[in-house]
Design an enzyme around this catalytic site. Structure first.
Site, PDB file in Angstrom:
ATOM      1  N   MET A 335       0.825  -1.214   0.000  1.00  0.00           N
ATOM      2  CA  MET A 335       0.000   0.000   0.000  1.00  0.00           C
ATOM      3  C   MET A 335       0.860   1.264   0.000  1.00  0.00           C
ATOM      4  SD  MET A 335      -2.917  -1.301  -0.218  1.00  0.00           S
ATOM      5  CE  MET A 335      -4.028   0.081  -0.049  1.00  0.00           C
ATOM      6  N   ASP A 354      10.692   3.106   5.483  1.00  0.00           N
ATOM      7  CA  ASP A 354      10.429   1.749   5.973  1.00  0.00           C
ATOM      8  C   ASP A 354      11.474   1.440   7.029  1.00  0.00           C
ATOM      9  OD1 ASP A 354       9.948  -1.253   6.088  1.00  0.00           O
ATOM     10  OD2 ASP A 354       8.539  -0.694   4.517  1.00  0.00           O
ATOM     11  N   SER A 440      -7.245  -0.808   7.531  1.00  0.00           N
ATOM     12  CA  SER A 440      -8.530  -1.200   6.958  1.00  0.00           C
ATOM     13  C   SER A 440      -9.474  -1.755   8.022  1.00  0.00           C
ATOM     14  CB  SER A 440      -8.347  -2.211   5.827  1.00  0.00           C
ATOM     15  OG  SER A 440      -7.242  -3.004   6.013  1.00  0.00           O
ATOM     16  N   HIS A 461      -8.261   5.717   3.767  1.00  0.00           N
ATOM     17  CA  HIS A 461      -8.251   4.297   3.416  1.00  0.00           C
ATOM     18  C   HIS A 461      -8.214   4.121   1.906  1.00  0.00           C
ATOM     19  CE1 HIS A 461     -10.567   0.231   3.407  1.00  0.00           C
ATOM     20  NE2 HIS A 461      -9.273   0.031   3.455  1.00  0.00           N
ATOM     21  N   ASN A 511     -15.701  -1.983   3.398  1.00  0.00           N
ATOM     22  CA  ASN A 511     -15.482  -3.338   3.902  1.00  0.00           C
ATOM     23  C   ASN A 511     -16.684  -3.842   4.705  1.00  0.00           C
ATOM     24  OD1 ASN A 511     -13.029  -3.579   2.677  1.00  0.00           O
ATOM     25  ND2 ASN A 511     -11.838  -2.960   4.474  1.00  0.00           N
TER      26      ASN A 511
END
Ligand code: NAD
Length: 730
Positions: A335, A354, A440, A461, A511
């Protein structure tokens, strides 16, 4: 102020320049069409004018018809109003096409050329198709085509009839039936336009053509004697095969649920059997019938009018511009890498962080991969690739976030990891920075507890894959402030996606609706319903993927993870035990879905889907008596739709437009319906209540009719009458 300007030069060439007032892109209105007609009349009547160029003052030619106008035409005059309006447009375009020639001898007339500086869509191509020549500037970013089918209509200003007569039904099919758009060179190669020239030569070349045109250059093939349709008309042996094939293909792709595709095919077929002017009339009739169909109205409303309103900030709080200058992205996985790409591609400076440098670098190389694909398709140049990549700094150093005005975290789905990241980010960014999480499943208000500035904490999102999915769901936590919402909305506008803003509740909106759909499909398998019946019932009602294919795509272990977390949170109230038995058994056997080349479907070693896995039948024997198709469809639809209604009741959804647009763009909810709430309006609340009551009695409480729906049925209300959008586009 008129939308066209008229000028005649010393050589007698009239230029009609389109420049819609107050808009960056030309769009056609009824008044503009009449202005164009007046100018064409004037040029044709002026003996000093030798020919006409129709062009644009903007960087593009036109984005299409203002669909608000079509909606207004229908609302004001009904079917007759639309038909008369469309026939009026035909008359104007036919006048351009004939350009004053004698229809019997085909002599006389003045050459009219369309000079397209850039994008030409819908009516923006239908006008050129009526001209005698179409010349486009070589602009690889320009899009040329007829995308009407994408919003539930078809080209109704002669585009259908002219394109089929120009190219033949077979060659025209992808442009008409799929709304295929091409850059100018590809459009020339396909025969959609006639010539491509360097942008700086566009008007000079158009003028040169006008001055050199001979009488025969003005006669369209279909107006010439002995015209035969390329590829053959329907009763020609080759044409017969085309039409039979096209009919089967359209039905295969649309499952018969899109009225526009069927009507288009009828207009093409019937039009091919008669003279051109009669064909235009047939096109107008079918176009009218499509516009009167509730599916088209609902599609136009959701996919054009309301989508655009949301993109323009219909629900944006009134705070000053919050455009993002420097974006931080934490977590360079699937993502995060996608978010970094879409932002850098939109011109935003990005710091991509990261935990390990090689992971951050891999995240950045994801952008390089997408850009390389663009280069191979001539959509992107090496210079553009270098510019986009130069905007992304891949690092492990949080200090690089200094100066970021928005940070989006996309690290592991773990409360503790996310809380640590929140604290680390807030330690280095300025006091005004907005912090967003891409979670999510975790509640935004709980995650916000790790923040020192809860008013600046928000959910943004994204859906996977980020570069392809059009929707972004923005989630307001309990304490999220207006500036954070505006920031998220301005960011989504910058990256040219469509936003919806919802309140914080389990699974937010998309969702929340899609999980019950998947679960209902799996539940039916456990009950002994033929898996293929489940999948086909979904597709026949317009869902892009059946529930079993969908869970294979999103992965079965993710389903297991969500099920476990939900069960933990809900305790005894958890309703999906029967689903979990199947889901957990699949996961225990390593059938984790597409990524494992094994799930509800079987796959070959290259990952190609072969068909439903035959082990399913052994594990879940198919019942002797199978349910009616309609029952399966109602279960699959209501599983999603009732969640949308409950989301509205609960205040998660604040605007019905977002409920419908979000459903189509977020998870592909049957686009022909205009969205779940539009679908309920289409069938009516009373019928919806009857379906729910019946499903509840036979299958359980999850189909219980929401009080809101029952009240609407009692009062004869619809969603779009009861919840008329309360705020106007900003
Ligand atoms: P992923 O596992 O592909 O990527 C997560 C990345 O975060 C990894 O590269 C990891 O090294 C990095 N990371 C972990 N801890 C870190 C830390 N403390 N500091 C810096 N980097 C760290 O996961 P993903 O699929 O990209 O998902 C990321 C988030 O997005 C999750 O919250 C997920 O729920 C959410 N999400 C995922 C999807 C999806 O379809 N995958 C869709 C929407 C939202």
């Amino acid at each position: 102020m008129t939308d066209f300007k008229y000028a005649v030069d010393a050589d007698g060439v009239a230029t009609l320049t389109w420049d819609t007032a107050g808009k960056s892109m030309n769009v056609m209105s009824q008044e503009a069409f009449l202005t164009l007609e007046g100018m064409v009349d004037r040029a044709l009547a002026d003996a000093g004018v030798k020919g006409i160029i129709i062009t644009s003052a903007k960087k593009d030619f036109a984005g299409g018809m203002d669909l608000n106008v079509i909606a207004a035409m229908r609302d004001a005059g009904g079917a007759q109003g639309i038909f008369d309006g469309v026939m009026g447009m035909h008359a104007i375009l036919r006048k351009i096409e004939r350009a004053g020639m004698d229809p019997k001898t085909l002599k006389g007339g003045k050459p009219i050329v369309a000079a397209l500086p850039g994008t030409a869509l819908g009516i923006g191509l239908e006008i050129p198709l009526a001209c005698h020549r179409i010349i486009a500037a070589d602009n690889p970013r320009a899009k040329i085509g007829l995308p009407e089918i994408m919003v539930g209509i078809f080209p109704g200003a002669g585009g259908t009839t002219r394109l089929v007569r120009k190219m033949g039904a077979m060659m025209a099919a992808p442009f008409l039936l799929e709304g295929k758009l091409s850059d100018p060179k590809a459009a020339k190669a396909a025969g959609l336009i006639d010539e491509v020239v360097a942008p700086e030569d566009l008007l000079a070349r158009a003028k040169e053509w006008v001055l050199a045109a001979a009488s025969a250059d003005l006669v369209k093939p279909w107006d010439a004697k002995g015209y035969k349709m390329p590829g053959g008309a329907p009763y020609h042996p080759a044409g017969f095969l085309t039409f039979v094939g096209a009919s089967a293909m359209v039905h295969g792709k649309t499952m018969g649920v899109y009225p526009a595709a069927k009507a288009l095919l009828s207009a093409v077929y019937e039009g091919a059997l008669v003279p051109f002017d009669v064909a235009l009339k047939i096109e107008a009739r079918w176009f009218t019938s499509v516009l009167m169909n509730p599916s088209s109205s609902a599609m136009i409303r959701s996919l054009f009018i309301n989508k655009e309103a949301l993109e323009k900030g219909a629900v944006r709080p009134a705070v000053p511009d919050q455009s993002v200058q420097k974006l931080g992205v934490i977590g360079a996985g699937m993502m995060g890498a996608g978010i970094a790409y879409v932002a850098a591609n939109a011109g935003i400076e990005v710091v991509l962080i990261d935990a390990q440098q090689d992971a951050a670098d891999r995240g950045k190389s994801y952008s390089a991969g997408i850009l390389d694909k663009g280069i191979s398709r001539r959509k992107v140049t090496e210079d553009q690739k270098a510019e986009v990549l130069a905007r992304i700094t891949a690092t492990t150093d949080y200090a690089a976030l200094a100066g970021c005005d928005l940070v989006v975290e996309a690290v592991f789905e773990d409360m503790k990891v996310k809380a640590d990241v929140t604290a680390k980010v807030e330690a280095v960014v300025g006091p005004d920075c907005i912090f967003a999480t891409n979670t999510s499943t975790l509640p935004i208000s709980d995650l916000a507890k790790a923040s020192q500035r809860a008013a600046q904490f928000i959910g943004i999102h994204f859906f996977s894959p980020v570069d392809k999915m059009l929707l972004v769901e923005i989630i307001r936590g309990r304490e999220t402030g207006d500036r954070a919402v505006a920031k998220a909305l301005d960011f989504v506008r910058q990256i040219r996606k469509t936003p919806i803003v919802v309140n914080d509740a389990r699974f937010f909106y998309a969702n929340r609706c899609i999980i019950p759909y998947i679960n209902e499909g799996i539940r039916m398998v456990a009950e002994g319903v033929e898996p293929v019946l489940v999948e086909n019932a979904a597709k026949l009602v317009g869902m892009p993927l059946g529930p079993l294919q969908l869970v294979d795509e999103t992965s079965i272990d993710l389903g297991v993870k969500i099920a476990k977390a939900t069960r933990l949170a809900m305790g005894d109230a958890y309703p999906d035990g029967a689903v979990d038995v199947v889901l957990f058994a699949m996961s225990d056997q390593g059938r984790l879905g597409k990524k494992a080349n094994a799930g509800f479907y079987a796959y070959d070693e290259k990952g190609k889907r072969l068909g439903l896995w035959d082990g399913l039948e052994a594990a879940y024997p198919v019942a002797d008596v199978q349910p009616e198709l309609g029952d399966v469809q109602h279960r699959l639809l209501m599983a999603q739709v009732l969640e949308a209604v409950r989301a509205l009741e609960d205040g998660v959804l604040m605007d019905i437009r977002e409920g419908d647009v979000g459903a189509i763009l977020g998870w592909g909810f049957a686009p022909w319906s205009g969205g779940p709430l539009s679908w309920l309006d289409m069938i009516g609340a009373a019928r919806a209540v009857a379906i729910c009551d019946d499903l509840t009695a036979r299958f359980g409480e999850r189909f219980k009719t929401p009080a809101l729906l029952r009240d609407m049925a009692a009062k004869g209300d619809g969603f779009y009458t009861r919840f008329a959008p309360h705020r106007k586009a900003a």
